[in-house]
Design an enzyme around this catalytic site. Structure first.
Site, PDB file in Angstrom:
ATOM      1  N   ARG A 101       0.858  -1.193   0.000  1.00  0.00           N
ATOM      2  CA  ARG A 101       0.000   0.000   0.000  1.00  0.00           C
ATOM      3  C   ARG A 101       0.887   1.234   0.000  1.00  0.00           C
ATOM      4  O   ARG A 101       1.784   1.363   0.837  1.00  0.00           O
ATOM      5  CB  ARG A 101      -0.877   0.041   1.257  1.00  0.00           C
ATOM      6  CG  ARG A 101      -1.834  -1.090   1.359  1.00  0.00           C
ATOM      7  CD  ARG A 101      -2.963  -0.781   2.288  1.00  0.00           C
ATOM      8  NE  ARG A 101      -2.576  -0.299   3.615  1.00  0.00           N
ATOM      9  CZ  ARG A 101      -3.428   0.072   4.542  1.00  0.00           C
ATOM     10  NH1 ARG A 101      -4.730   0.035   4.288  1.00  0.00           N
ATOM     11  NH2 ARG A 101      -3.027   0.469   5.709  1.00  0.00           N
ATOM     12  N   THR A 105      -1.280   7.353  -0.114  1.00  0.00           N
ATOM     13  CA  THR A 105      -2.622   7.230  -0.708  1.00  0.00           C
ATOM     14  C   THR A 105      -3.356   5.956  -0.284  1.00  0.00           C
ATOM     15  O   THR A 105      -4.562   5.833  -0.502  1.00  0.00           O
ATOM     16  CB  THR A 105      -2.516   7.198  -2.245  1.00  0.00           C
ATOM     17  OG1 THR A 105      -1.799   6.011  -2.609  1.00  0.00           O
ATOM     18  CG2 THR A 105      -1.782   8.426  -2.778  1.00  0.00           C
ATOM     19  N   ASP A 197       0.234  -3.988  12.110  1.00  0.00           N
ATOM     20  CA  ASP A 197       0.746  -4.264  10.759  1.00  0.00           C
ATOM     21  C   ASP A 197       1.130  -5.750  10.679  1.00  0.00           C
ATOM     22  O   ASP A 197       2.100  -6.188  11.300  1.00  0.00           O
ATOM     23  CB  ASP A 197       1.963  -3.375  10.479  1.00  0.00           C
ATOM     24  CG  ASP A 197       2.392  -3.480   9.020  1.00  0.00           C
ATOM     25  OD1 ASP A 197       2.438  -2.447   8.347  1.00  0.00           O
ATOM     26  OD2 ASP A 197       2.676  -4.614   8.559  1.00  0.00           O
ATOM     27  N   ASP A 200       4.745  -6.606   9.421  1.00  0.00           N
ATOM     28  CA  ASP A 200       5.784  -6.290  10.412  1.00  0.00           C
ATOM     29  C   ASP A 200       5.761  -7.291  11.566  1.00  0.00           C
ATOM     30  O   ASP A 200       6.823  -7.714  12.052  1.00  0.00           O
ATOM     31  CB  ASP A 200       5.592  -4.871  10.955  1.00  0.00           C
ATOM     32  CG  ASP A 200       6.036  -3.815   9.955  1.00  0.00           C
ATOM     33  OD1 ASP A 200       6.797  -4.159   9.028  1.00  0.00           O
ATOM     34  OD2 ASP A 200       5.614  -2.652  10.094  1.00  0.00           O
TER      35      ASP A 200
HETATM   36  C1  PRP Z   1      -1.150  -5.020   4.057  1.00  0.00           C
HETATM   37  C2  PRP Z   1      -1.919  -6.309   4.049  1.00  0.00           C
HETATM   38  C3  PRP Z   1      -2.700  -6.225   2.766  1.00  0.00           C
HETATM   39  C4  PRP Z   1      -3.006  -4.762   2.670  1.00  0.00           C
HETATM   40  C5  PRP Z   1      -4.413  -4.527   3.120  1.00  0.00           C
HETATM   41  O1  PRP Z   1      -0.035  -5.116   3.227  1.00  0.00           O
HETATM   42  O2  PRP Z   1      -1.115  -7.446   4.143  1.00  0.00           O
HETATM   43  O3  PRP Z   1      -1.985  -6.668   1.624  1.00  0.00           O
HETATM   44  O4  PRP Z   1      -2.102  -4.085   3.558  1.00  0.00           O
HETATM   45  O5  PRP Z   1      -4.784  -3.217   2.965  1.00  0.00           O
HETATM   46  P1  PRP Z   1      -5.852  -2.724   1.893  1.00  0.00           P
HETATM   47  O6  PRP Z   1      -7.037  -3.619   2.026  1.00  0.00           O
HETATM   48  O7  PRP Z   1      -6.121  -1.308   2.321  1.00  0.00           O
HETATM   49  O8  PRP Z   1      -5.232  -2.791   0.537  1.00  0.00           O
HETATM   50  P2  PRP Z   1       1.093  -3.979   3.185  1.00  0.00           P
HETATM   51  O9  PRP Z   1       0.767  -2.978   2.134  1.00  0.00           O
HETATM   52  O10 PRP Z   1       1.285  -3.430   4.570  1.00  0.00           O
HETATM   53  O11 PRP Z   1       2.345  -4.759   2.676  1.00  0.00           O
HETATM   54  P3  PRP Z   1       3.225  -5.890   3.402  1.00  0.00           P
HETATM   55  O12 PRP Z   1       2.411  -7.158   3.390  1.00  0.00           O
HETATM   56  O13 PRP Z   1       4.421  -5.965   2.512  1.00  0.00           O
HETATM   57  O14 PRP Z   1       3.557  -5.436   4.796  1.00  0.00           O
HETATM   58  N1  URA Z   2      -2.462  -3.734   6.746  1.00  0.00           N
HETATM   59  C1  URA Z   2      -2.124  -4.218   7.961  1.00  0.00           C
HETATM   60  O1  URA Z   2      -1.151  -4.958   8.085  1.00  0.00           O
HETATM   61  N2  URA Z   2      -2.896  -3.878   9.016  1.00  0.00           N
HETATM   62  C2  URA Z   2      -3.973  -3.074   8.897  1.00  0.00           C
HETATM   63  O2  URA Z   2      -4.640  -2.817   9.921  1.00  0.00           O
HETATM   64  C3  URA Z   2      -4.298  -2.582   7.637  1.00  0.00           C
HETATM   65  C4  URA Z   2      -3.530  -2.930   6.564  1.00  0.00           C
END
Ligand code: PRP
Ligand code: URA
Length: 206
Positions: A101, A105, A197, A200
């Site tokens: 994400r 944005t 997160d 993380d």
């Molecule tokens: C997180 C999660 C989803 C997304 C959800 O990923 O694992 O893929 O956010 O959010 P959304 O429904 O608003 O799109 P992130 O972008 O944090 O990436 P990561 O898995 O690499 O930490």
């Molecule tokens: N991605 C995450 O990992 N946690 C949230 O709460 C939203 C998006």
């Protein structure tokens, strides 16, 4: 359509996975355990065919799964659910979708895609622990549709009304399996109460 799996064991594990005192090792184990329950429900209706099996005593009329299951983790956090699902479906093919994400944005940014070929009886299971705005999952499903996948299921651990509405609006034919529908998103599009997160916490990056 969404299905909230309210099994007591799922809810118990969810209480532990939400806890900020839970470290990465236990967090990863719990994510895997919850994922197995969700997948068990999500795969309840997959097609089977009758097969005759010779037991040591006689012939048993059994059933074997006919569909080709394609597991599609959304990187990174979806990787945390993958081992659990390959335990359940050892012959599954696996496709990877890299998406993050945009921190400003919250729009999904695709950075990697490697998928097996879709066949007529493929069932693609998209896995990601979090359904927040729905941007990442909706983009992932669209990519799969563009590659020819017709039957697609989405499995997440924590969801929220905003994400469920967005994904259902964009892709009404995709059933969503989740362990919990949380209250809402915060100003940074994180789920409340959520679990923080997921990436993380799985990989210890913060
Ligand atoms: C997180 C999660 C989803 C997304 C959800 O990923 O694992 O893929 O956010 O959010 P959304 O429904 O608003 O799109 P992130 O972008 O944090 O990436 P990561 O898995 O690499 O930490
Ligand atoms: N991605 C995450 O990992 N946690 C949230 O709460 C939203 C998006």
């Amino acid at each position: 359509m969404y299905i909230e799996v309210r099994h007591p064991l799922v809810q118990h594990k969810l209480s532990l996975v939400r806890d900020k005192a839970t470290g990465s090792k236990l967090f990863r184990e719990l994510v895997g355990e919850i994922s197995k329950f969700l997948a068990y429900e999500a795969l309840r209706e997959i097609p089977t065919e009758p097969v005759a099996v010779e037991t040591p005593l006689e012939t048993a009329q059994c059933h074997r799964v006919t569909s080709e299951i394609v597991l599609v983790p959304i990187l990174r956090a979806g990787i945390g659910m993958l081992d659990a699902l390959t335990d359940l479906v050892p012959n599954a093919r696996i496709g990877f979708l890299g998406m993050y994400r945009d921190p400003v944005t919250s729009e999904p940014v695709e950075y990697y895609a490697k998928l097996p070929q879709a066949t007529d009886d493929s069932i693609a299971i998209v896995i990601d622990p979090m359904l927040a705005t729905g941007g990442s999952s909706s983009a992932a499903v669209q990519l799969l549709k563009d590659k020819g996948f017709k039957k697609i299921i989405f499995i997440c651990i924590v969801s929220c009304p905003e994400g469920l509405a967005a994904l259902s609006k964009d892709h009404p034919s995709v059933p969503i399996y989740t362990a919990c529908v949380d209250r809402q998103l915060n100003d940074h599009n994180y789920i409340l109460p959520g679990l923080g997160d997921a990436g993380d916490r799985l990989f210890g990056t913060k």
